[in-house]
Scaffold this motif. Structure first.
Motif, PDB file in Angstrom:
ATOM      1  N   SER A 268      -8.305  10.900   2.493  1.00 39.15           N
ATOM      2  CA  SER A 268      -8.658   9.961   3.550  1.00 39.15           C
ATOM      3  C   SER A 268      -8.430   8.529   3.058  1.00 39.15           C
ATOM      4  O   SER A 268      -7.339   8.195   2.614  1.00 39.15           O
ATOM      5  CB  SER A 268     -10.096  10.209   4.015  1.00 39.15           C
ATOM      6  OG  SER A 268     -10.358   9.539   5.219  1.00 39.15           O
ATOM      7  N   ASN A 269      -9.453   7.668   3.077  1.00 43.25           N
ATOM      8  CA  ASN A 269      -9.263   6.329   2.526  1.00 43.25           C
ATOM      9  C   ASN A 269      -8.912   6.385   1.045  1.00 43.25           C
ATOM     10  O   ASN A 269      -8.153   5.554   0.550  1.00 43.25           O
ATOM     11  CB  ASN A 269     -10.532   5.493   2.729  1.00 43.25           C
ATOM     12  CG  ASN A 269     -10.645   4.953   4.134  1.00 43.25           C
ATOM     13  OD1 ASN A 269      -9.751   5.118   4.951  1.00 43.25           O
ATOM     14  ND2 ASN A 269     -11.760   4.313   4.427  1.00 43.25           N
ATOM     15  N   GLY A 270      -9.473   7.365   0.335  1.00 39.00           N
ATOM     16  CA  GLY A 270      -9.111   7.541  -1.065  1.00 39.00           C
ATOM     17  C   GLY A 270      -7.655   7.925  -1.231  1.00 39.00           C
ATOM     18  O   GLY A 270      -6.994   7.535  -2.205  1.00 39.00           O
ATOM     19  N   GLY A 271      -7.119   8.713  -0.280  1.00 43.98           N
ATOM     20  CA  GLY A 271      -5.700   9.031  -0.296  1.00 43.98           C
ATOM     21  C   GLY A 271      -4.847   7.798  -0.088  1.00 43.98           C
ATOM     22  O   GLY A 271      -3.808   7.621  -0.740  1.00 43.98           O
ATOM     23  N   GLY A 272      -5.277   6.938   0.841  1.00 46.52           N
ATOM     24  CA  GLY A 272      -4.568   5.679   1.021  1.00 46.52           C
ATOM     25  C   GLY A 272      -4.614   4.821  -0.226  1.00 46.52           C
ATOM     26  O   GLY A 272      -3.630   4.173  -0.593  1.00 46.52           O
TER      27      GLY A 272
END
Length: 608
Positions: A268-272
């Motif tokens: 999610s945001n961590g992937g981004g």
């Protein structure tokens, strides 16, 4: 506060005598740990001694004193919340049996508050060093929290894969997190998660005017637009990991980027965040796995999170009425939600945003607009979850403030945060509410006793005026809109560094971060640039593995997390020379129906 000393001269000196002239030899900054804690016996790195059974418990670990929990109690409860928020831990979900690990891993934690050059607020960095760290195969898994979660927000993603393998795991909350500040009592969070008063070293200090009331939220009110620096947050966490390993194993120091493998992973945001780290200069990173990434780039179909979130907040409640009522029973009490959705249809028609003489026609019009703008019916069906939990509005409120770099009381649409009475009026917080913010909060209200104060509430469609204001910030022409738009422009991602193996894993049914707006255009850009990237599209997977505990979701959807672990296995094998370059895949996973999850339903790629 963290003591940060620039070590550029040392870096250059070490690089000059290194064995590899192209690889970044050492970490750019030395961040001294503020706190080192031991986790063994009835406590451990991965679950704080809870084990799978404790994580599956329906109630969180209790505080002996609700108003004054200890740092150890806060940590255990934060782990419980973050595991349950990310992974499917239901009895039939297969975690710990079919995939994943909650093994008791003893070791040490090194933590600090680190500040990027030019930033107003610090971000948390934390490194878990297992006692079984493999000195012969030095490995660091660096990660960033999903959503706006606290520093343990990726424990089920990076910790569960890396710690049992003998890797150190480095975490960052990437400038968001659950370090709320109570304006009435002038109190915030210390580095260990406990409450502290203004004037003490705190993880977030507000800029509110004297006499301000309510709650300051770090992601909304830091004035740093932290999302623009997500990649740098990840890099600084990796720097901190090497410094922590130097301290943990002085006999084996120095730990450098040329003698320590570094793999970045996040969802999610961590992937981004890890994809933004992948584009940074320097040969410091060995491989990247990004799950369901919130990533914004140029290219056909690309849309910013703020763009499609504000659109969904306005149109999706009405559009869902155009989908078959039995397609997914979400929200759980759909019969109670439908009158609100019907009211939204009427409001949109009155505002000239859709057409139609009756509710059915209006719903079809809203649905057609969303489809025209790239939404699939699969994404709309899964997106009903975000409608039911008012998540679209929550994201838009916080991110509008972050993108505009607004402080407390300066939100362009008048939103703020506070504890709320039953009639949604603001009230003072209690000591026990404040004590649990760090462990229980998600980083974005509402939740953990903090709600959204909307000064524009008006009948009959109470949240519509505020949502219209938020939407106007996306495409308006006034200064408030331009300020938010400048913040969004700072988020555009570039392709990863040449030669860096990258796997992006995304569920085809993701309704929060639809792949058509995020992963697909990012991959097109990266492939056009000739990068070593692979795209794994997982059929019948949506955004929230944690909601697969709901029977209707478990029956329909497959978990994404096992595919992220499989991608980590793939890039690890690639770095070991046991596998070739990762390849694109369409993975035909499926939900488990009414039974238990089995490996065949995941359709995982063969182990390298």
């Amino acid at each position: 506060m963290a003591r940060i000393a620039l070590a550029a001269a040392l870096t250059m000196a070490l690089a000059a005598c290194g064995s590899s002239p192209t690889r970044t030899m050492t970490h750019e900054t030395v961040i001294e740990p503020q706190r080192v804690t031991e986790h063994r016996g009835s406590d451990d790195l991965l679950t704080a001694g809870l084990g799978l059974a404790g994580l599956q418990a329906m109630t969180p670990p209790a505080f002996a004193d609700a108003a004054r929990p200890t740092p150890a109690e806060l940590r255990r409860r934060a782990l419980w919340n973050n595991w349950r928020g990310i992974a499917d831990l239901s009895a039939t979900g297969g975690y710990g049996e079919v995939y994943g690990s909650t093994a008791a891993v003893p070791g040490r934690e090194y933590s600090a508050l680190a500040t990027l050059p030019g930033a107003k607020q610090p971000h948390r960095v934390l490194v878990q060093v297992p006692d079984g760290f493999d000195l012969k195969r030095r490995c660091v898994v660096v990660t960033a929290s999903s959503g706006s979660r606290g520093v343990y927000g990726a424990i089920a993603v990076a910790g569960a894969w890396g710690l049992p393998k003998g890797c150190a795991v480095a975490y960052t909350d990437k400038g968001a997190g659950t370090d709320y500040f109570d304006l009435d009592t002038q109190s915030g969070m210390r580095e260990d998660g406990s409450g502290g008063a203004l004037g003490e070293p705190l993880a977030f200090v507000h800029d509110a005017p004297v006499g301000a009331a309510g709650v300051a939220v770090k992601h909304a009110h830091s004035q740093d637009n932290p999302e623009a620096d997500w990649g740098r947050h990840v890099k600084q966490a990796a720097d901190f990991a090497l410094a922590a390993l130097d301290r943990a194993f002085p006999q084996a120091a120095p730990f450098r980027f040329d003698n320590t493998r570094v793999i970045a992973v996040g969802i999610s945001n961590g992937g981004g965040a890890v994809l933004r780290a992948a584009e940074l200069d320097g040969d410091w990173l060995d491989a990247v796995v990004a799950g369901e990434p919130n990533i914004h780039t140029d290219g056909p179909g690309a849309r910013s999170l703020y763009d499609y979130t504000t659109e969904a907040a306005l149109l999706m409640p009405c559009a869902l009425l155009a989908l078959p009522a039995d397609s997914l029973p979400q929200p759980p009490l759909r019969a109670h939600a439908e009158p609100l959705w019907q009211t939204r249809c009427a409001s949109l028609k009155a505002a000239g945003l859709i057409e139609g003489a009756d509710v059915a026609a209006q719903a079809r019009s809203a649905h057609a607009k969303l489809r025209e703008h790239g939404w699939t019916d699969s994404a709309l069906t899964a997106g009903a979850l975000s409608v039911g939990f008012d998540l679209w509005r929550a994201i838009a409120v916080t991110y509008a403030s972050a993108y505009g770099r607004h402080g407390v009381g300066a939100h362009p649409c008048g939103f703020s945060f506070a504890a709320l009475n039953p009639d949604f009026s603001a009230r003072a917080t209690t000591a026990s509410e404040r004590a649990a913010w760090w462990s229980d909060g998600s980083g974005i209200p509402p939740g953990a006793g903090v709600g959204i104060v909307d000064t524009r509430l008006a009948a009959p469609d109470f949240t519509l005026p505020g949502l219209q204001c938020l939407r106007a910030l996306n495409d308006g022409q006034d200064e408030a809109a331009r300020r938010v738009q400048r913040g969004i422009a700072e988020l555009r991602a570039a392709p990863p560094r040449a030669g860096l193996p990258v796997i992006v894993v995304h569920g085809s049914d993701d309704g929060l971060v639809p792949p058509a707006f995020s992963s697909a255009p990012y991959m097109a850009q990266a492939k056009a640039a000739g990068r070593e990237v692979a795209y794994w599209q997982v059929r019948n997977a949506q955004h929230f593995d944690g909601f697969l505990a709901l029977p209707a979701y478990a029956a329909r959807y497959a978990p994404l997390l096992p595919h992220v672990y499989a991608a980590l296995d793939q890039v690890s094998a690639r770095l070991d020379g046991r596998a070739g370059a990762p390849m694109d895949r369409v993975i035909e996973a499926r939900g488990r129906g009414a039974g238990r999850l089995d490996a065949a339903q995941l359709a995982l790629p063969s182990s390298p």
